[in-house]
Every structure is written in structure tokens, then in C-alpha cells.
Design an enzyme around this catalytic site. Structure first.
Site, PDB file in Angstrom:
ATOM      1  N   TYR A  80      -1.923  -0.868  11.018  1.00  0.00           N
ATOM      2  CA  TYR A  80      -2.209  -1.454   9.698  1.00  0.00           C
ATOM      3  C   TYR A  80      -1.038  -1.217   8.736  1.00  0.00           C
ATOM      4  O   TYR A  80      -0.538  -2.137   8.094  1.00  0.00           O
ATOM      5  CB  TYR A  80      -3.501  -0.858   9.102  1.00  0.00           C
ATOM      6  CG  TYR A  80      -3.639  -1.142   7.621  1.00  0.00           C
ATOM      7  CD1 TYR A  80      -3.889  -2.426   7.169  1.00  0.00           C
ATOM      8  CD2 TYR A  80      -3.465  -0.122   6.668  1.00  0.00           C
ATOM      9  CE1 TYR A  80      -3.979  -2.705   5.808  1.00  0.00           C
ATOM     10  CE2 TYR A  80      -3.554  -0.386   5.313  1.00  0.00           C
ATOM     11  CZ  TYR A  80      -3.812  -1.679   4.883  1.00  0.00           C
ATOM     12  OH  TYR A  80      -3.887  -1.950   3.535  1.00  0.00           O
ATOM     13  N   LYS A  99       1.885  -3.817   6.726  1.00  0.00           N
ATOM     14  CA  LYS A  99       2.302  -3.814   5.311  1.00  0.00           C
ATOM     15  C   LYS A  99       3.817  -3.679   5.215  1.00  0.00           C
ATOM     16  O   LYS A  99       4.479  -4.382   4.447  1.00  0.00           O
ATOM     17  CB  LYS A  99       1.617  -2.673   4.553  1.00  0.00           C
ATOM     18  CG  LYS A  99       0.125  -2.851   4.393  1.00  0.00           C
ATOM     19  CD  LYS A  99      -0.190  -4.011   3.478  1.00  0.00           C
ATOM     20  CE  LYS A  99      -1.611  -4.494   3.585  1.00  0.00           C
ATOM     21  NZ  LYS A  99      -1.881  -5.769   2.962  1.00  0.00           N
ATOM     22  N   SER A 123       0.827  -1.204   0.000  1.00  0.00           N
ATOM     23  CA  SER A 123       0.000   0.000   0.000  1.00  0.00           C
ATOM     24  C   SER A 123       0.862   1.255   0.000  1.00  0.00           C
ATOM     25  O   SER A 123       1.992   1.258   0.519  1.00  0.00           O
ATOM     26  CB  SER A 123      -0.862  -0.025   1.266  1.00  0.00           C
ATOM     27  OG  SER A 123      -1.413   1.230   1.522  1.00  0.00           O
TER      28      SER A 123
END
Ligand code: NAD
Ligand code: UDP
Length: 335
Positions: A149, A153, A125
Site C-alpha cells: 500500500y 503511494k 500519506s
């Protein structure tokens, strides 16, 4: 070629499954339905005429993965979409995020190794980039996520880099997605978040159908062309196609480790999105300006040059297409 899509019934996975099948490959899907519905499988079949082999299992359950690979020992590549993705929730329940998003990758690598499956595409991302004054973001810009979050990643990227460097014949492509919106042209597949949406386009769509009253625009005092936040919105079918380009590269060469942004290179503001949505769908979305959302940045858009040069990746859909297809899906699937 057999391609395993983890999380293949989710928003990005389902559109990619369609493109995997349309490009002449066989799609196998593992999804535990934690954020998707089984009907999506029927819809993929309706669109493509092919029903992917489906495993309703958790990627964190290694015995389920071993069974899947035992039944399909000749999987060419894994595209790993499965994971949790809500930034706010990840701040409240970080362990849930670290467990699901990291263990799934570790399990996949372990089982892939025992089956000599050597190609891995990872859903990364734009959130892995450190805050930057300089735009567009290039793949070698400094990294630094700002919430759990994002860190899952980033950690996944590091795990995959370490694994690849220890196994030089293993191929990893990290795809850093920008802001996917839009839906399949059939109106059968799209983004369908539970509850009140956090993201801009799903929220706008619910205002347009009357399920929500108005859009709150988070801040109009950013240093951008109209004061509202700027992002790189990419049509979901263009994004899906990026995975096909990555797969094609893996069939042609030993890629080692490669990282690509998947974005359009164009930044649109929140007002650009609302105005375009209203232009193509009728004047349906009212809005009010409210305060900035904590953690938001003014601008974020990609340099797509590397993906264009090395993968032959080029986006084809306009912002109008994104707004039209998003709303078409919302109307067809209003609950
Ligand atoms: P999604 O929630 O729609 O899809 C994820 C799918 O994975 C769901 O169907 C869910 O049921 C499944 N899943 C989750 N954990 C699982 C597990 N342990 N085992 C099996 N299935 C599991 O999300 P999406 O928008 O399609 O995102 C796909 C991937 O792309 C995610 O990894 C996400 O973090 C990443 N990503 C998404 C965006 C975005 O804006 N949508 C942007 C950047 C990166
Ligand atoms: N945004 C907004 N109202 C909303 C949701 C989002 O104004 O209800 C803005 C947000 O501040 C950002 C842009 O829309 O500038 C995109 O937000 P989204 O959550 O979709 O993506 P992300 O912030 O992850 O890039």
C-alpha cells in the site's frame, strides 16, 4: 470552478466534497462504491443544499473517464482520493493494490492532458516516509515505504513528479495525510469501515457502542511517554480544509510540484486517545495491553510548518472534538 473528486463518496472525499461546495465551487464525484455507499451523496446534499453530479464508475475504466470529461470539459482540478487503503490486505493482494492505485492515476493524467486540465491534488500519506528517529517529519525527509500500500503511494508520487517535470505548466500538490479521525458535525458523514476495523478510532467507537468487547492496545513498551504508540491525529474537517487551501493556491499561481504534510504537529499516544474518548463520551472503552502489531513504529508526527507557511493551513479542532464527533457519528449510524 468545477472540481472532480475521485473516490468522493469515501471518508475523506465526502468531507472534502462538503468543503468544496461550501467554498463556492461545484463538486463532481466519480466513485465505484467499492468502499462507500450511495447514501453518502444524499447526505452531502442534505448538508450543503447542493447535489454533486455523480458518476458511478471506475477510475481504472478509461472510457468512463473520457465520457466524464467530455460532459464536463471545463474541470479546473482533480482531487484524486480513489484507491484501496488497507495495509494488511495490500500484503496479501499486492496486484489488486498496484492495479487500482496506479492505473487510476495514469488514466487520469492521460485524460486530463487531452482536456487541458492542469491541476492535480493527490492523497498521499505519512506512510511514504522512511522510518525516522527524528520527529517531526518534514517534507524533505528520506522516503521509503514498508508495504505494498505504502509503495503505491510512493510510486504515485514518483509518477506525478515525472509527469510534472515533463509538463512544467501542469500543477501537482501531493498532500501527505497523517491520521484523520472524527466526523462532520452533523453526524451524517464519518468513517464507516466494513467488518472489524483495523484502525484505532473506528475500533474504539465500536467498543463504545458495545459492538466489540474491548480495545487491544498493541504494545505498551515503546519508548514513548506512556509506552503506547504515538501518532498525529487530525480532525477530518481540518484535513478537508487542507484541500481547499491547496485549491486556492492553484487558482493564484502556477505551483509546479509542491508537497505538504497535513497533520497537527502534535503526537498523541493510544492511551491519550482512549482517556480523552472516555472523558468526553463517558467511561465506555475498556482496554487490554497486547503485543506490538507487526510493522508498527513507536512514533510518527508531522511538521505542519510548510503547509502553514505556504498554504495558510492551520488546524482548529481539538482531540476532544475528534473523539466527540467520531462517537456521535458511530451512534447515529450504528448498524
Ligand atoms: P475510502 O476507502 O473511505 O475512500 C476511497 C473511495 O474511493 C471509496 O469511496 C471507494 O469506493 C472509491 N474507490 C476506490 N477505488 C476506486 C476506483 N478505482 N474508481 C472509483 N472509485 C474508487 O478511503 P479514505 O480514507 O477516504 O482515503 C482516501 C484516500 O486517502 C485514499 O487514497 C487513501 O489511500 C488516502 N489516505 C487515507 C488515509 C486514512 O487514514 N484514511 C491516510 C493517508 C492517505
Ligand atoms: N492501535 C491499537 N489497537 C488497535 C488499533 C490500533 O493499539 O486496535 C494502535 C496502533 O498500534 C498505533 C495507533 O493505534 O500505535 C494508530 O493505529 P492506526 O491503525 O489507527 O493508524 P496507523 O498505524 O496507520 O498510524
Amino acid at each position: 470552478m468545477k472540481i472532480l473528486l475521485t473516490g468522493g463518496l469515501g471518508y475523506i472525499g465526502s468531507h472534502t466534497a462538503v468543503e468544496v461546495i461550501n467554498s463556492g465551487n461545484e463538486a463532481i464525484i466519480i466513485d465505484n462504491l467499492s468502499n462507500s455507499k450511495i447514501e453518502v451523496l444524499d447526505k452531502i446534499e442534505k448538508i450543503t443544499g447542493r447535489r454533486p453530479k455523480f458518476y458511478q464508475d471506475d477510475v481504472c475504466d478509461i472510457s468512463a473517464l473520457k465520457k466524464l470529461f467530455a460532459e464536463n470539459p471545463d474541470i479546473f482540478a482533480v482531487i484524486h482520493f480513489a484507491g484501496f487503503k488497507a495495509v494488511g490486505e495490500s500484503c496479501k493482494e499486492p496486484l489488486k493494490y498496484y492495479k487500482n492505485n496506479l492505473l487510476s492515476t495514469l488514466n487520469l493524467l492521460e485524460v486530463m492532458e487531452s482536456y487541458q486540465c492542469k491541476n492535480f491534488i493527490f492523497s498521499s500519506s505519512a506512510t511514504v516516509y522512511a522510518v525516522s528517529e527524528i520527529m517531526p517529519l518534514e517534507e524533505d525527509f528520506p522516503l521509503g515505504a514498508s508495504n505494498p500500500y505504502g509503495r503505491t503511494k510512493l510510486f504515485n508520487e514518483e509518477i506525478l513528479k515525472d509527469y510534472q517535470s515533463a509538463h512544467p505548466d501542469f500543477n501537482v500538490i501531493l498532500l501527505r495525510y497523517f491520521n484523520p479521525i472524527g466526523a462532520h458535525e452533523s453526524g451524517l458523514l464519518g468513517e464507516d469501515p466494513n467488518g472489524i476495523p483495523n484502525n484505532l478510532m473506528p475500533y474504539i467507537c465500536k467498543v463504545a457502542t458495545g459492538e466489540l468487547d474491548h480495545l487491544n492496545i498493541f504494545g505498551n513498551d515503546y519508548k514513548t511517554k506512556d509506552g503506547t504508540g504515538v501518532r498525529d491525529y487530525i480532525h477530518i474537517m481540518d484535513l478537508a480544509n487542507g484541500h481547499i487551501k491547496a485549491l486556492e493556491k492553484m487558482t493564484k499561481e502556477n505551483v509546479g510540484l509542491k508537497i505538504y504534510n497535513l497533520g497537527t504537529g502534535t503526537g498523541y499516544s493510544v492511551l491519550d486517545i482512549v482517556n480523552t474518548f472516555n472523558k468526553v463520551n463517558g467511561n465506555l472503552v475498556k482496554y487490554e495491553f497486547t503485543s506490538r502489531r507487526p510493522g508498527d513504529i513507536a512514533e510518527c508526527y508531522a511538521s505542519p510548518s510548510k503547509a502553514e507557511k505556504e498554504l495558510g493551513f492551520k488546524t482548529t479542532k481539538s482531540l476532544e472534538d475528534m473523539c466527540k464527533s467520531s462517537y456521535q457519528y458511530q451512534k447515529q449510524n450504528k448498524k
